[in-house]
Design a protein around this motif. Structure first.
Motif, PDB file in Angstrom:
ATOM      1  N   VAL A   1      28.346  40.912  34.283  1.00 39.87           N
ATOM      2  CA  VAL A   1      28.197  41.674  35.368  1.00 39.87           C
ATOM      3  C   VAL A   1      29.718  41.872  36.030  1.00 39.87           C
ATOM      4  N   GLY A   2      30.103  42.998  36.405  1.00 46.03           N
ATOM      5  CA  GLY A   2      31.584  43.475  36.882  1.00 46.03           C
ATOM      6  C   GLY A   2      31.640  43.352  38.322  1.00 46.03           C
ATOM      7  N   CYS A   3      32.842  43.263  38.686  1.00 42.93           N
ATOM      8  CA  CYS A   3      33.038  43.019  40.111  1.00 42.93           C
ATOM      9  C   CYS A   3      32.539  44.146  40.785  1.00 42.93           C
ATOM     10  N   GLN A   4      32.716  45.382  40.434  1.00 43.48           N
ATOM     11  CA  GLN A   4      32.112  46.549  41.272  1.00 43.48           C
ATOM     12  C   GLN A   4      30.567  46.435  41.548  1.00 43.48           C
TER      13      GLN A   4
ATOM     14  N   PRO B   1      46.539  45.381  65.138  1.00 45.11           N
ATOM     15  CA  PRO B   1      47.595  44.645  65.673  1.00 45.11           C
ATOM     16  C   PRO B   1      48.492  44.546  64.422  1.00 45.11           C
ATOM     17  N   THR B   2      49.610  44.162  64.961  1.00 46.36           N
ATOM     18  CA  THR B   2      50.793  43.888  63.912  1.00 46.36           C
ATOM     19  C   THR B   2      50.889  42.731  63.491  1.00 46.36           C
ATOM     20  N   VAL B   3      50.677  42.445  62.075  1.00 44.73           N
ATOM     21  CA  VAL B   3      50.902  40.909  61.737  1.00 44.73           C
ATOM     22  C   VAL B   3      51.699  41.183  60.682  1.00 44.73           C
ATOM     23  N   PRO B   4      52.440  39.859  60.351  1.00 50.77           N
ATOM     24  CA  PRO B   4      53.481  39.844  59.109  1.00 50.77           C
ATOM     25  C   PRO B   4      52.673  40.121  58.063  1.00 50.77           C
ATOM     26  N   VAL B   5      53.207  40.837  57.332  1.00 51.32           N
ATOM     27  CA  VAL B   5      52.719  41.128  55.744  1.00 51.32           C
ATOM     28  C   VAL B   5      53.509  40.894  54.788  1.00 51.32           C
ATOM     29  N   PRO B   6      53.291  40.443  53.531  1.00 49.12           N
ATOM     30  CA  PRO B   6      54.414  40.442  52.633  1.00 49.12           C
ATOM     31  C   PRO B   6      54.988  41.744  52.101  1.00 49.12           C
ATOM     32  N   PRO B   7      56.264  41.661  51.611  1.00 43.01           N
ATOM     33  CA  PRO B   7      56.846  42.966  51.189  1.00 43.01           C
ATOM     34  C   PRO B   7      56.062  43.701  50.123  1.00 43.01           C
ATOM     35  N   GLN B   8      55.910  44.906  50.000  1.00 46.74           N
ATOM     36  CA  GLN B   8      55.412  45.604  48.975  1.00 46.74           C
ATOM     37  C   GLN B   8      55.953  45.416  47.808  1.00 46.74           C
ATOM     38  N   ARG B   9      54.832  44.783  46.918  1.00 45.51           N
ATOM     39  CA  ARG B   9      55.127  44.669  45.419  1.00 45.51           C
ATOM     40  C   ARG B   9      53.963  44.830  44.595  1.00 45.51           C
ATOM     41  N   ALA B  10      54.103  44.700  43.298  1.00 47.04           N
ATOM     42  CA  ALA B  10      53.021  44.717  42.285  1.00 47.04           C
ATOM     43  C   ALA B  10      51.759  44.010  42.861  1.00 47.04           C
ATOM     44  N   ALA B  11      50.413  44.297  42.874  1.00 44.59           N
ATOM     45  CA  ALA B  11      49.484  43.526  43.104  1.00 44.59           C
ATOM     46  C   ALA B  11      49.301  42.306  42.090  1.00 44.59           C
ATOM     47  N   PRO B  12      49.006  41.038  42.683  1.00 42.42           N
ATOM     48  CA  PRO B  12      48.629  39.973  41.897  1.00 42.42           C
ATOM     49  C   PRO B  12      47.294  40.307  40.971  1.00 42.42           C
ATOM     50  N   THR B  13      47.399  39.614  39.707  1.00 41.95           N
ATOM     51  CA  THR B  13      46.254  39.904  38.975  1.00 41.95           C
ATOM     52  C   THR B  13      45.361  38.449  38.719  1.00 41.95           C
ATOM     53  N   GLY B  14      45.724  37.277  39.309  1.00 42.63           N
ATOM     54  CA  GLY B  14      44.876  36.356  39.437  1.00 42.63           C
ATOM     55  C   GLY B  14      44.723  35.631  40.544  1.00 42.63           C
ATOM     56  N   PHE B  15      43.410  35.226  41.181  1.00 43.90           N
ATOM     57  CA  PHE B  15      43.185  34.673  42.309  1.00 43.90           C
ATOM     58  C   PHE B  15      42.219  33.496  42.163  1.00 43.90           C
ATOM     59  N   GLY B  16      42.675  32.505  42.775  1.00 42.37           N
ATOM     60  CA  GLY B  16      41.976  31.171  42.716  1.00 42.37           C
ATOM     61  C   GLY B  16      40.558  31.403  42.875  1.00 42.37           C
ATOM     62  N   VAL B  17      39.995  31.992  43.950  1.00 41.26           N
ATOM     63  CA  VAL B  17      38.568  32.498  44.357  1.00 41.26           C
ATOM     64  C   VAL B  17      38.570  34.180  44.283  1.00 41.26           C
ATOM     65  N   THR B  18      37.483  34.410  43.460  1.00 46.00           N
ATOM     66  CA  THR B  18      37.064  35.816  43.518  1.00 46.00           C
ATOM     67  C   THR B  18      35.768  36.219  43.955  1.00 46.00           C
ATOM     68  N   ILE B  19      35.295  37.340  44.130  1.00 45.38           N
ATOM     69  CA  ILE B  19      33.977  37.818  44.328  1.00 45.38           C
ATOM     70  C   ILE B  19      32.928  36.788  43.461  1.00 45.38           C
ATOM     71  N   ALA B  20      33.257  36.677  42.174  1.00 45.83           N
ATOM     72  CA  ALA B  20      32.425  35.905  41.336  1.00 45.83           C
ATOM     73  C   ALA B  20      32.154  34.806  41.972  1.00 45.83           C
ATOM     74  N   ASP B  21      33.067  33.870  42.644  1.00 48.26           N
ATOM     75  CA  ASP B  21      32.694  32.604  42.930  1.00 48.26           C
ATOM     76  C   ASP B  21      32.068  32.679  44.116  1.00 48.26           C
ATOM     77  N   VAL B  22      32.098  33.672  45.185  1.00 49.82           N
ATOM     78  CA  VAL B  22      31.276  34.236  46.446  1.00 49.82           C
ATOM     79  C   VAL B  22      29.973  34.156  45.986  1.00 49.82           C
ATOM     80  N   ALA B  23      29.717  35.001  44.846  1.00 49.64           N
ATOM     81  CA  ALA B  23      28.240  35.507  44.336  1.00 49.64           C
ATOM     82  C   ALA B  23      27.638  34.343  43.832  1.00 49.64           C
ATOM     83  N   VAL B  24      28.285  33.345  43.392  1.00 57.90           N
ATOM     84  CA  VAL B  24      27.543  31.976  42.626  1.00 57.90           C
ATOM     85  C   VAL B  24      26.746  32.677  41.442  1.00 57.90           C
ATOM     86  N   ASP B  25      25.545  32.689  41.866  1.00 58.01           N
ATOM     87  CA  ASP B  25      24.843  33.233  40.804  1.00 58.01           C
ATOM     88  C   ASP B  25      24.440  34.801  40.716  1.00 58.01           C
TER      89      ASP B  25
END
Length: 157
Positions: free
Chosen positions: A18-21, A104-128
């Protein structure tokens, strides 16, 4: 490769057939049913998904500030903080005001290439794959924390 589908190139989530989409579409169906615990966290999960998949058609080009503001409001103030932001945006979107509502204005990190690895993803939230209600909010909070942490980290390489 898990279940014949490679890990997601955008976020690193395991495919497992199953893909993220597809996961995102399942989650949106739960959100739009306006049932708890899913409905009230709609803005948070959309922000997480789009920050982890910036190439998605819904992400559009440009400023990630609104998504960042959504996640900060939730992580800093829980559901109350999220509700306050939503109410501010609703008032700003009134027909009595001209133009677009101001996030609202909140501090955001400078523009850069998007990270491609995350400790938690939609797959983790989906569980099964069903996004079970039990523990859902805790999984969403971990997803939001992981998303902001990855974007805040210094790029490597």
């Amino acid at each position: 490769m898990l279940g014949g589908m490679a890990n997601c190139a955008a976020c690193g989530a395991p495919g497992g057939g199953v893909g993220c989409q597809e996961r995102f579409e399942r989650l949106l169906a739960l959100d739009h049913a306006r049932r708890e615990p899913w409905g009230s966290l709609h803005g948070v999960v959309v922000a997480c998904f789009l920050l982890q998949h910036p190439g998605h058609p819904l992400a559009g080009p440009g400023d990630h500030g609104p998504w960042w503001a959504m996640l900060r409001a939730y992580l800093d103030g829980g559901r109350d903080g999220l509700g306050a932001l939503t109410e501010t945006m609703r008032r700003g979107n009134s027909h009595r005001r001209r133009g677009r509502p101001q996030w609202p204005t909140v501090p955001v990190p400078p523009q850069r290439a998007a990270p491609t690895g995350f400790g938690v993803t939609i797959a983790d939230v989906a569980v099964d794959g069903s996004f079970p209600a039990d523990g859902y909010e805790e999984r969403v909070r971990a997803w939001a924390e992981s998303t902001l942490a990855a974007w805040s980290a210094e790029p490597t390489g």
